[in-house]
Design a protein around this motif. Structure first.
Motif, PDB file in Angstrom:
ATOM      1  N   CYS A 112       0.497  -1.480  -0.298  1.00  0.00           N
ATOM      2  CA  CYS A 112      -0.148  -0.182   0.190  1.00  0.00           C
ATOM      3  C   CYS A 112       1.339   1.684  -0.180  1.00  0.00           C
ATOM      4  CB  CYS A 112      -0.915   0.114   1.050  1.00  0.00           C
ATOM      5  SG  CYS A 112      -1.885  -1.498   1.167  1.00  0.00           S
ATOM      6  N   LYS A 116      -1.228   7.581  -0.382  1.00  0.00           N
ATOM      7  CA  LYS A 116      -3.185   7.514  -0.076  1.00  0.00           C
ATOM      8  C   LYS A 116      -3.870   6.782   1.318  1.00  0.00           C
ATOM      9  CE  LYS A 116      -4.870   6.407  -4.465  1.00  0.00           C
ATOM     10  NZ  LYS A 116      -5.717   5.535  -5.836  1.00  0.00           N
ATOM     11  N   SER A 136      -5.704   9.103   6.312  1.00  0.00           N
ATOM     12  CA  SER A 136      -5.256   9.655   4.742  1.00  0.00           C
ATOM     13  C   SER A 136      -5.113  10.778   4.260  1.00  0.00           C
ATOM     14  CB  SER A 136      -7.125   9.897   3.561  1.00  0.00           C
ATOM     15  OG  SER A 136      -6.972  10.785   4.166  1.00  0.00           O
ATOM     16  N   PHE A 146     -10.951   0.650   4.766  1.00  0.00           N
ATOM     17  CA  PHE A 146     -10.782  -0.396   3.229  1.00  0.00           C
ATOM     18  C   PHE A 146     -11.059  -1.837   3.352  1.00  0.00           C
ATOM     19  CE2 PHE A 146      -7.031   2.823   2.860  1.00  0.00           C
ATOM     20  CZ  PHE A 146      -7.924   3.300   1.645  1.00  0.00           C
ATOM     21  N   ASP A 150      -9.820  -5.762  -0.468  1.00  0.00           N
ATOM     22  CA  ASP A 150      -9.441  -4.680  -1.766  1.00  0.00           C
ATOM     23  C   ASP A 150      -8.154  -4.825  -2.401  1.00  0.00           C
ATOM     24  OD1 ASP A 150     -12.660  -5.169  -2.600  1.00  0.00           O
ATOM     25  OD2 ASP A 150     -12.483  -3.111  -1.793  1.00  0.00           O
ATOM     26  N   LYS A 155      -6.835  -3.003  -5.100  1.00  0.00           N
ATOM     27  CA  LYS A 155      -7.257  -1.562  -4.878  1.00  0.00           C
ATOM     28  C   LYS A 155      -7.502  -0.807  -3.822  1.00  0.00           C
ATOM     29  CE  LYS A 155     -13.030  -1.068  -5.311  1.00  0.00           C
ATOM     30  NZ  LYS A 155     -14.259  -1.152  -5.236  1.00  0.00           N
ATOM     31  N   GLU A 157      -9.117   1.919  -3.105  1.00  0.00           N
ATOM     32  CA  GLU A 157     -10.673   2.921  -3.361  1.00  0.00           C
ATOM     33  C   GLU A 157     -10.982   2.454  -1.981  1.00  0.00           C
ATOM     34  OE1 GLU A 157     -11.170   4.853  -5.224  1.00  0.00           O
ATOM     35  OE2 GLU A 157      -9.269   4.541  -6.544  1.00  0.00           O
TER      36      GLU A 157
END
Length: 255
Positions: A112, A116, A136, A146, A150, A155, A157
């Motif tokens: 990650c 973000k 964030s 999250f 994902d 992902k 998002e």
């Protein structure tokens, strides 16, 4: 507090900071894994073992270990690469010669970028899902959630809502349903779709450099006090509310 006394308490706190995972085989054998942050290793034992076995490998640092569906997961921040890696630790495998079982190497399952995710707070099990709560932004003013699944798929998002749930996030975490339609009157001050955690208030003269027990509304992005009184530096004020009891369960200093 004397320096050596502080060091003793710090070491004791690290020793108590572990996470347990339990699996049961088809034959009924029970295996327990303990993620030990102090030594960056995992200990395990199975029914019939006379002692714990320590993993031959270490995962340093071993951050925020969590148990989910019989496996352990942990974070490893890599600051020079500005990313956080997530590892999965599977239960021990039996040796072919019927000797002591051994733990397989940790498996990296996600990366990650810190662009973000500024700072990960913790994993939270919510229903049948595992969630990841993080800040964030560098100022630690905005929280995001999250789905763990994902992140594993690459992902990045955040989910827009966690529904009627509230997440209590600290050393230990808890997901609580606060739906008014389900009779959650004992948590009337906690809003659905919110996260309750310690939050620094640099702009408040009364709380400079300290944290306060607050709730964050995922829908509006607004922080509000989660309870009366400051329970960060001292035990919750009396009379205690259910909120105090829930959050005290998430922090070992109240145990």
């Amino acid at each position: 507090m004397e320096p050596n006394r502080y060091g003793e308490l710090n070491q004791r706190g690290k020793l108590m900071s572990f996470c347990a995972s339990i699996t049961v085989s088809s034959t009924g054998a029970i295996t327990v894994m303990l993620a030990l942050r102090l030594v960056h290793r995992v200990a395990h034992a199975t029914t019939g073992d006379q002692r714990w076995t320590l993993s031959a490998w270490n995962l340093k640092p071993l951050i925020k270990p969590v148990s989910f569906q019989g496996k352990l997961y942990a974070l490893q921040p890599i600051l020079r690469m500005r990313m956080v890696k997530i590892y999965k630790i599977n239960p021990p495998c039996p040796n072919a010669n019927e000797g002591p079982s051994h733990l397989p190497l940790p498996e990296k399952i996600a990366e990650c970028p810190m662009e973000k995710i500024s700072r990960m707070l913790n994993f939270v099990e919510c229903g049948s899902e595992l969630l990841v709560v993080a800040y964030s932004d560098a100022s630690c003013s905005r929280l995001v959630v999250f789905r763990f699944a994902d992140l594993v798929r690459g992902k990045m998002e955040p989910v827009p809502s966690i529904g009627d749930n509230a997440l209590f996030v600290n050393e230990r975490c808890l997901c609580v349903s606060v739906s008014p339609s389900k009779g959650s009157n004992s948590l009337a001050s906690i809003a659905p779709n919110s996260i309750i955690c310690w939050h620094r208030l640099p702009g408040d003269p009364g709380f400079v450099g300290l944290s306060r027990f607050e709730q964050y509304d995922l829908g509006t992005g607004i922080w509000t006090p989660a309870s009366d009184g400051d329970i960060c530096q001292r035990p919750p004020p009396s009379p205690h509310t259910l909120i105090h009891h829930i959050f005290a369960c998430c922090d070992r200093k109240y145990w």
